[in-house]
Enzyme design. Structure first.
Site, mmCIF file in Angstrom:
data_model
loop_
_atom_site.group_PDB
_atom_site.id
_atom_site.type_symbol
_atom_site.label_atom_id
_atom_site.label_comp_id
_atom_site.label_asym_id
_atom_site.label_seq_id
_atom_site.Cartn_x
_atom_site.Cartn_y
_atom_site.Cartn_z
ATOM 1 N N ASP A 84 51.393 15.263 41.808
ATOM 2 C CA ASP A 84 50.783 15.636 43.078
ATOM 3 C C ASP A 84 51.637 16.613 43.877
ATOM 4 O O ASP A 84 52.801 16.863 43.548
ATOM 5 C CB ASP A 84 50.473 14.380 43.912
ATOM 6 C CG ASP A 84 51.633 13.385 43.975
ATOM 7 O OD1 ASP A 84 52.756 13.751 43.586
ATOM 8 O OD2 ASP A 84 51.413 12.250 44.422
ATOM 9 N N GLU A 132 44.300 7.426 46.628
ATOM 10 C CA GLU A 132 44.318 6.419 47.686
ATOM 11 C C GLU A 132 43.230 5.362 47.453
ATOM 12 O O GLU A 132 42.264 5.616 46.721
ATOM 13 C CB GLU A 132 44.054 7.110 49.034
ATOM 14 C CG GLU A 132 45.127 8.113 49.445
ATOM 15 C CD GLU A 132 46.358 7.452 50.086
ATOM 16 O OE1 GLU A 132 46.785 6.373 49.639
ATOM 17 O OE2 GLU A 132 46.888 8.037 51.052
ATOM 18 N N ASN A 162 50.043 0.775 49.565
ATOM 19 C CA ASN A 162 48.619 0.416 49.545
ATOM 20 C C ASN A 162 48.058 0.452 48.125
ATOM 21 O O ASN A 162 46.859 0.391 47.930
ATOM 22 C CB ASN A 162 47.824 1.363 50.459
ATOM 23 C CG ASN A 162 47.965 2.820 50.051
ATOM 24 O OD1 ASN A 162 48.548 3.125 48.998
ATOM 25 N ND2 ASN A 162 47.431 3.726 50.859
ATOM 26 N N HIS A 182 48.443 3.008 45.978
ATOM 27 C CA HIS A 182 48.093 4.327 45.443
ATOM 28 C C HIS A 182 49.008 4.718 44.290
ATOM 29 O O HIS A 182 50.160 4.294 44.210
ATOM 30 C CB HIS A 182 48.012 5.403 46.540
ATOM 31 C CG HIS A 182 49.295 5.898 47.112
ATOM 32 N ND1 HIS A 182 49.393 6.322 48.421
ATOM 33 C CD2 HIS A 182 50.531 6.083 46.587
ATOM 34 C CE1 HIS A 182 50.619 6.734 48.655
ATOM 35 N NE2 HIS A 182 51.335 6.603 47.557
HETATM 36 C C1 GLP Z 1 54.231 8.908 47.561
HETATM 37 C C2 GLP Z 1 53.854 9.627 46.241
HETATM 38 C C3 GLP Z 1 53.670 8.657 45.116
HETATM 39 C C4 GLP Z 1 54.814 7.658 45.158
HETATM 40 C C5 GLP Z 1 54.661 6.784 46.362
HETATM 41 C C6 GLP Z 1 55.799 5.802 46.555
HETATM 42 O O1 GLP Z 1 53.306 9.069 48.569
HETATM 43 N N1 GLP Z 1 52.695 10.472 46.321
HETATM 44 O O2 GLP Z 1 53.605 9.354 43.882
HETATM 45 O O3 GLP Z 1 54.779 6.846 44.018
HETATM 46 O O4 GLP Z 1 54.393 7.512 47.529
HETATM 47 O O5 GLP Z 1 56.931 6.392 47.093
HETATM 48 P P1 GLP Z 1 58.331 5.702 47.136
HETATM 49 O O6 GLP Z 1 58.846 5.691 45.736
HETATM 50 O O7 GLP Z 1 59.179 6.568 48.025
HETATM 51 O O8 GLP Z 1 58.113 4.345 47.672
#
Ligand code: GLP
Length: 252
Positions: free
Chosen positions: A68, A144, A137, A139
């Site tokens: 992404d 989402e 959440n 995702h």
């Molecule tokens: C972000 C990314 C995800 C990631 C998630 C968790 O928004 N788009 O790909 O897995 O949130 O992030 P973190 O590893 O900092 O908790």
């Protein structure tokens, strides 16, 4: 099939996850790796960088496709996912720059960019191993919670929850882009293998729901229950609820 590996702490989780990626690249030097950003995989990327510098593995024939990118951010923006990947991983390994791919957050047409990205993944022959984190959440990438799973790369409106969570990387929540381009569920589910890294106590509830609750687009990661080859590397705090409720499912 899901294998859930328990690690005592973030370092052990990172080392174990790096071993899975290294094994993939050793077995298939021209692997297509699907990559992820976030704080969860930072330690794993550092370990892979160390292994590459030590001559233990090479990424010279690997191609990467990231999950992404924020819509509207240029690759030079310090909060863009391209910038994150350069800083944490690509600059530490021997991968040719031309082999690395992320959605282009600056393409004036999100629809054209989504189509380009899906065609690119297809032209690479799909993904051999997809790395994932998980949002609070549920995702994956920026898919989402929704009423339905979206198959292709798409431009999503980020939820208030995600904007709030990701505001820690920006000066304020106002600066977090409201939209993002994300690989869809099809490319993720078609990946031959999935590797998920999860750490921290605040992920323990969603981790248990994702893998032991119902499969539903309200928890996007739950669809991974239908994937034939998923490895989860989680640290002790993230594993707290899961390990208490389903001790038989945990590989120590
Ligand atoms: C972000 C990314 C995800 C990631 C998630 C968790 O928004 N788009 O790909 O897995 O949130 O992030 P973190 O590893 O900092 O908790």
């Amino acid at each position: 099939m899901i294998r859930i590996y328990y690690a005592n702490d973030y370092e052990a989780m990172s080392r174990r996850a790096a071993t899975f990626i290294a094994a993939q690249v050793l077995a298939k030097p021209d692997s297509v790796l699907g990559l992820a950003t976030g704080s969860s995989p930072v330690g794993m990327y550092a370990e892979l960088g160390r292994m590459c510098a030590a001559g233990e593995i090479t990424f010279s024939r690997v191609h990467t496709v990231n999950l992404d990118e924020y819509y509207g951010l240029s690759p030079e923006h310090p909060q863009s996912y391209r910038y994150f990947m350069e800083k944490n991983f690509f600059s530490k390994i021997d991968i040719p720059a031309a082999n690395t791919n992320l959605p282009d957050g600056k393409n004036p047409s999100p629809a054209a960019e989504c189509a380009r990205y899906d065609a690119l993944i297809e032209s690479l022959g799909g993904i051999d191993l997809q790395l994932l984190g998980i949002g609070h959440n549920g995702h994956i990438g920026f898919n989402e919670p929704a009423d339905a799973f979206v198959p292709g790369t798409n431009c999503v409106d980020l939820t208030a929850d995600t904007i709030e969570m990701n505001s820690r990387f920006f000066a304020s929540a106002d600066e977090v882009p409201k939209r993002a381009l994300t690989m869809g569920i099809r490319a993720i589910m078609q990946a031959k293998k999935i590797l998920m890294v999860v750490n921290g106590e605040n992920k323990s509830q969603i981790l248990e729901r994702a893998f032991f609750g119902p499969v539903t687009p309200a928890v996007p990661a739950s669809i991974l229950q239908l994937h034939p080859d998923v490895v989860v590397c989680a640290d002790a705090p993230a594993m707290a609820i899961l390990a208490a409720k389903h001790p038989e499912a945990v590989i120590r």
